[in-house]
Structure formats: structure tokens, C-alpha cells
Design a protein around this motif. Sequence first.
Motif, short mmCIF file in Angstrom:
data_model
loop_
_atom_site.label_atom_id
_atom_site.label_comp_id
_atom_site.label_asym_id
_atom_site.label_seq_id
_atom_site.Cartn_x
_atom_site.Cartn_y
_atom_site.Cartn_z
N ASN A 24 43.77 48.51 99.73
CA ASN A 24 42.46 48.33 100.34
C ASN A 24 42.41 46.93 100.94
O ASN A 24 43.30 46.12 100.71
CB ASN A 24 41.33 48.60 99.33
N VAL A 61 42.14 46.90 108.39
CA VAL A 61 42.59 48.29 108.54
C VAL A 61 43.64 48.35 109.65
O VAL A 61 43.46 47.79 110.72
CB VAL A 61 41.40 49.22 108.86
N ILE A 84 39.50 54.92 106.46
CA ILE A 84 38.68 55.93 105.79
C ILE A 84 38.31 56.96 106.85
O ILE A 84 37.91 56.61 107.96
CB ILE A 84 37.41 55.29 105.18
N TRP A 85 38.47 58.23 106.53
CA TRP A 85 38.17 59.30 107.49
C TRP A 85 36.66 59.41 107.69
O TRP A 85 35.91 59.56 106.73
CB TRP A 85 38.75 60.63 107.00
N ARG A 86 36.25 59.34 108.95
CA ARG A 86 34.83 59.48 109.31
C ARG A 86 34.71 60.47 110.46
O ARG A 86 34.20 60.14 111.53
CB ARG A 86 34.25 58.12 109.69
N GLU A 92 40.28 56.64 113.87
CA GLU A 92 41.05 56.77 112.64
C GLU A 92 42.52 57.10 112.90
O GLU A 92 43.40 56.58 112.22
CB GLU A 92 40.45 57.83 111.70
N SER A 121 46.07 57.10 103.26
CA SER A 121 44.70 57.53 103.58
C SER A 121 44.36 58.97 103.22
O SER A 121 43.25 59.42 103.49
CB SER A 121 44.34 57.27 105.05
N TYR A 125 40.46 58.25 100.62
CA TYR A 125 39.99 57.92 101.96
C TYR A 125 39.76 59.16 102.82
O TYR A 125 39.19 59.07 103.90
CB TYR A 125 40.97 56.97 102.66
#
Length: 183
Positions: A24, A61, A84-86, A92, A121, A125
Amino acid sequence: MKTIRIIQGDITELAVDAIVNAANSSLLGGGGVDGAIHRKGGAEILKECQQIRAQQGGCAVGQAVITHAGLLPAKYVIHTVGPIWRNGMYDENQFLANAYLNSLKLAEAHQLHRIAFPNISTGVYGFPKARAVKIALTTVIDFLKTSTQVEEVIFVCFDQENYQLYQQESLSHAKQQSDLRLL
């Protein structure tokens, strides 16, 4: 000939030049692979991560930093931060590709030949596993075409689902790569 190997197991047990930590941004340890690497590697890894934090404020990141591997059988740990998957709305895919690419560039700069990656990830994540596999394999294959140092990349899958996805995806890549062994 360059080699990509896919195995199921525990990345902390590999005696390679470097293992990659799905870290992280704080670099101070966490859960999953990150926690396992810090627990098994000992205080030296945390101490070096704290020094890096003091110098540059952590790791962004898609970026990567390197430390010694402490008590692990590997020589180094390359810490990279995956996205982090959004829902794919915040680049991403590119951030994940950068996490692999910048880890490989760091290995190249340190003249490392064998490097092992976890499934960055795809745990907490939440990055879709099949998409992550395609990005990881494509990025690594493209990098190996021009690398002068990195000879072998090992994808270490902790779970069966990732292992099967890597096996399936590597079959389609193997047919296209005459100068690369996919095992």
C-alpha cells in the motif's frame, strides 16, 4: 531465451533475485501478500520502508521502490502499489500496467535476472482477476522483448482461480511468442 513461469504457491518462499510486494502507499505493511512479506521478512524490510517514507513520503499508485529482503530467501523486495478498482473509471488499467512495468524497470536497473510477482490488486483492492491477468502478461511480455537483464518472470498465484486464469491466458500468448518460453 526469456521465460515466464506460472506457479501456485507462497511468494515468500521463493529464492529469486526479487519478489514483488503488492504494497500500500504507506509502505508500512498491511494484509495479504504485503502482511506476509513483512512478517516473514522481519524488521529490516520495515526499517528500509520507513527510510523510503522519510525521503519521499511513501509510494504512489503505479510506482515501485526496492528494499533488501531481510529474512526471506529472495535477495530483494520490490514494493509496488496497485490501484483500487473503481469500475474502471480512474485509469486503473494503466496504473496496474505501471505497477508491473515500474517493478520490472527497477529490477533491470539493479541487474536482477529472476523476479516473482503476486497477483497485484486482485485481492482486497478488487481488480477483476481476468482483466488483471491480461494486463500483467501483456506488460511483462512486452518488457521482456527489450530487457537486457531480466531473464525470468514468475507469476505466483496464491489461489486456484488466479492460477487457472494465468494458465488460460498464457496459452493464447504462447502461440504468438516464438522467442519466449511460457511455462
